[in-house]
Scaffold this motif. Sequence first.
Motif, mmCIF file in Angstrom:
data_model
loop_
_atom_site.group_PDB
_atom_site.id
_atom_site.type_symbol
_atom_site.label_atom_id
_atom_site.label_comp_id
_atom_site.label_asym_id
_atom_site.label_seq_id
_atom_site.Cartn_x
_atom_site.Cartn_y
_atom_site.Cartn_z
ATOM 1 N N LEU A 130 3.219 11.174 -16.064
ATOM 2 C CA LEU A 130 4.834 11.228 -16.072
ATOM 3 C C LEU A 130 5.752 11.230 -15.021
ATOM 4 C CD1 LEU A 130 5.291 13.791 -19.432
ATOM 5 C CD2 LEU A 130 5.382 11.219 -19.217
ATOM 6 N N PHE A 131 5.337 12.129 -14.005
ATOM 7 C CA PHE A 131 5.971 12.064 -12.834
ATOM 8 C C PHE A 131 5.671 10.751 -12.009
ATOM 9 C CE2 PHE A 131 6.938 16.598 -13.490
ATOM 10 C CZ PHE A 131 8.260 16.647 -12.822
ATOM 11 N N SER A 132 4.428 10.372 -11.893
ATOM 12 C CA SER A 132 4.091 9.112 -11.037
ATOM 13 C C SER A 132 5.002 7.927 -11.869
ATOM 14 C CB SER A 132 2.633 8.939 -11.080
ATOM 15 O OG SER A 132 1.984 8.675 -12.420
ATOM 16 N N TYR A 133 5.069 8.077 -13.158
ATOM 17 C CA TYR A 133 5.872 6.842 -13.857
ATOM 18 C C TYR A 133 6.977 6.742 -13.568
ATOM 19 C CZ TYR A 133 7.667 3.961 -17.740
ATOM 20 O OH TYR A 133 8.210 3.050 -18.394
ATOM 21 N N SER A 134 7.829 8.021 -13.425
ATOM 22 C CA SER A 134 9.337 8.146 -13.539
ATOM 23 C C SER A 134 9.812 8.275 -11.917
ATOM 24 C CB SER A 134 9.647 9.614 -13.957
ATOM 25 O OG SER A 134 9.224 9.703 -15.140
ATOM 26 N N VAL A 135 9.010 8.536 -10.996
ATOM 27 C CA VAL A 135 9.546 8.568 -9.586
ATOM 28 C C VAL A 135 8.789 7.459 -8.841
ATOM 29 C CG1 VAL A 135 9.943 9.901 -7.516
ATOM 30 C CG2 VAL A 135 9.872 11.257 -9.731
ATOM 31 N N ARG A 136 9.535 6.498 -8.425
ATOM 32 C CA ARG A 136 9.235 5.415 -7.640
ATOM 33 C C ARG A 136 9.781 4.930 -6.565
ATOM 34 N NH1 ARG A 136 7.116 1.064 -12.733
ATOM 35 N NH2 ARG A 136 5.950 2.647 -13.917
ATOM 36 N N VAL A 137 9.185 3.900 -5.710
ATOM 37 C CA VAL A 137 9.826 3.595 -4.611
ATOM 38 C C VAL A 137 9.624 1.994 -4.735
ATOM 39 C CG1 VAL A 137 9.707 5.346 -3.167
ATOM 40 C CG2 VAL A 137 7.823 3.552 -3.108
ATOM 41 N N CYS A 138 10.912 1.236 -3.931
ATOM 42 C CA CYS A 138 10.766 -0.072 -4.347
ATOM 43 C C CYS A 138 10.715 -0.560 -2.393
ATOM 44 C CB CYS A 138 11.907 -0.824 -4.852
ATOM 45 S SG CYS A 138 12.223 -2.486 -4.968
ATOM 46 N N PRO A 139 9.938 -1.750 -2.264
ATOM 47 C CA PRO A 139 10.188 -2.165 -0.903
ATOM 48 C C PRO A 139 11.472 -2.692 -0.623
ATOM 49 C CG PRO A 139 7.956 -2.725 -2.078
ATOM 50 C CD PRO A 139 9.060 -2.418 -2.986
ATOM 51 N N GLN A 140 11.853 -2.854 0.700
ATOM 52 C CA GLN A 140 13.116 -3.506 1.130
ATOM 53 C C GLN A 140 13.541 -4.732 0.614
ATOM 54 O OE1 GLN A 140 15.515 -1.809 2.789
ATOM 55 N NE2 GLN A 140 16.710 -3.596 2.621
ATOM 56 N N TRP A 141 12.518 -5.664 0.347
ATOM 57 C CA TRP A 141 12.417 -7.239 0.089
ATOM 58 C C TRP A 141 12.595 -7.291 -1.286
ATOM 59 C CZ3 TRP A 141 8.209 -4.932 2.739
ATOM 60 C CH2 TRP A 141 7.120 -5.120 1.932
ATOM 61 N N GLU A 142 12.385 -6.231 -2.118
ATOM 62 C CA GLU A 142 12.159 -6.515 -3.619
ATOM 63 C C GLU A 142 13.334 -5.800 -4.354
ATOM 64 O OE1 GLU A 142 8.474 -4.785 -5.203
ATOM 65 O OE2 GLU A 142 7.344 -6.435 -4.591
ATOM 66 N N ARG A 143 13.471 -6.392 -5.603
ATOM 67 C CA ARG A 143 14.678 -5.671 -6.597
ATOM 68 C C ARG A 143 13.754 -5.583 -7.741
ATOM 69 N NH1 ARG A 143 16.190 -5.356 -2.311
ATOM 70 N NH2 ARG A 143 18.411 -5.820 -1.516
ATOM 71 N N VAL A 144 14.095 -4.579 -8.511
ATOM 72 C CA VAL A 144 13.494 -4.215 -9.687
ATOM 73 C C VAL A 144 14.431 -4.332 -11.119
ATOM 74 C CG1 VAL A 144 11.964 -2.551 -11.038
ATOM 75 C CG2 VAL A 144 11.744 -2.746 -8.683
ATOM 76 N N ALA A 159 0.734 -1.200 0.137
ATOM 77 C CA ALA A 159 0.084 0.087 -0.024
ATOM 78 C C ALA A 159 0.686 1.209 -0.036
ATOM 79 C CB ALA A 159 -1.025 -0.101 1.161
ATOM 80 N N GLY A 160 2.067 1.009 0.547
ATOM 81 C CA GLY A 160 2.933 2.345 0.709
ATOM 82 C C GLY A 160 3.478 2.638 -0.624
ATOM 83 N N VAL A 161 3.849 1.584 -1.449
ATOM 84 C CA VAL A 161 4.188 2.133 -2.897
ATOM 85 C C VAL A 161 3.074 2.619 -3.573
ATOM 86 C CG1 VAL A 161 5.135 0.991 -5.004
ATOM 87 C CG2 VAL A 161 5.576 0.033 -2.859
ATOM 88 N N TYR A 162 1.984 2.347 -3.566
ATOM 89 C CA TYR A 162 0.881 2.643 -4.437
ATOM 90 C C TYR A 162 0.560 4.185 -3.649
ATOM 91 C CZ TYR A 162 0.508 -2.037 -5.728
ATOM 92 O OH TYR A 162 0.577 -3.235 -6.121
ATOM 93 N N ALA A 163 0.490 4.256 -2.475
ATOM 94 C CA ALA A 163 0.249 5.618 -1.905
ATOM 95 C C ALA A 163 1.346 6.755 -2.321
ATOM 96 C CB ALA A 163 0.300 5.455 -0.397
ATOM 97 N N PHE A 164 2.607 6.125 -2.527
ATOM 98 C CA PHE A 164 3.627 7.252 -3.083
ATOM 99 C C PHE A 164 3.246 7.545 -4.391
ATOM 100 C CE2 PHE A 164 7.874 7.856 -5.039
ATOM 101 C CZ PHE A 164 8.241 8.956 -4.253
ATOM 102 N N SER A 165 2.877 6.585 -5.388
ATOM 103 C CA SER A 165 2.896 7.048 -6.532
ATOM 104 C C SER A 165 1.521 8.122 -6.857
ATOM 105 C CB SER A 165 2.346 5.666 -7.323
ATOM 106 O OG SER A 165 3.378 4.793 -7.444
#
Length: 311
Positions: free
Chosen positions: A77-91, A38-44
């Motif tokens: 464009l900004f929501s697509y470009s600026v993202r966060v990744c949880p601690q347990w994930e890699r992208v 939920a935090g990732v989606y809230a950040f976007s």
Amino acid sequence: MKFNLRSQEGHTARVGKSSSENEAARFTEVECNKATRAGVYAFSIAVFAVAFALTMAAAFPLGGPFAVVLAVVVGFLFSYSVRVCPQWERVVVLRLGCLNRIAGPGLYLLIPFAEYTAIHVDQRIMTSAFTAEAALTADLVPVDVDAILFWMVWDPQKACMEVENYPKAVLRSAQTAMRDALGQVNLADLSMRRRQIDRDLQEVMSEKCEQWGITVMSVEIRDIFIPKELQGAMSKEAQAERERNARVILAEVEKDISEMYVEAAEVYGKNPDAIRLRAMGLAYEGAKDGKGILLMPSSLADSLDSSKLFK
């Protein structure tokens, strides 16, 4: 692109199980307690809202409809470009179709229309249930085996580039390895060699999955199901084996008792007074409760006369 790492076999009742087995399986399932995104989606959403508000404030003098459209485009464009990744994930980030970098955890940036995320790789330890149905043992007996696989991804780049769908590949490899392992043992030895089979499967799976950037922690067999036609035969075999053991033990006990009788007869034969004392003991044991009458020949009563016995 994301994968559901939980195997569907673990949540579906297998055909052929009774209602009691299905009920027991339902109670052994652990309630899902996954970490939330939920935090990732809230950040976007927050990035989109901030970019939208700033663009609307800057473009408001240009006109209402045009400012709204421009603000929406800039927000996306900004929501697509600026993202966060949880601690347990890699992208895994691709640029124009080529591998560029492994992003995360935390904040990372993407170039619009040039970079995109190919896959989100969870690097925690995964648990996947799998089954090997109708697997033949060394003595050609079909058995169904339920097992749990513990594994984790240590190289997201290999997991993305070397195999198309790494969760499915791991499960299919585990099923194949399980069938090969069961084909090397007899049905009678299967239950006793479960730990050895677990270790063998772990070694085989580790060697195979290392090239995909995946480590297999352990493999644990949960249940072994044999055909109902063989259950009755095995039950009769076990019953006959126990009955044979019981008769052997009884024969050994009778043999020991007969040897003791022979020794006692030799003692009684050497001393006639010993047999008289034994007869007195038996007579006393039979009459001590006082609930019955003891009848004996007069000759036996004369032999029990203590004055004659001890002179």
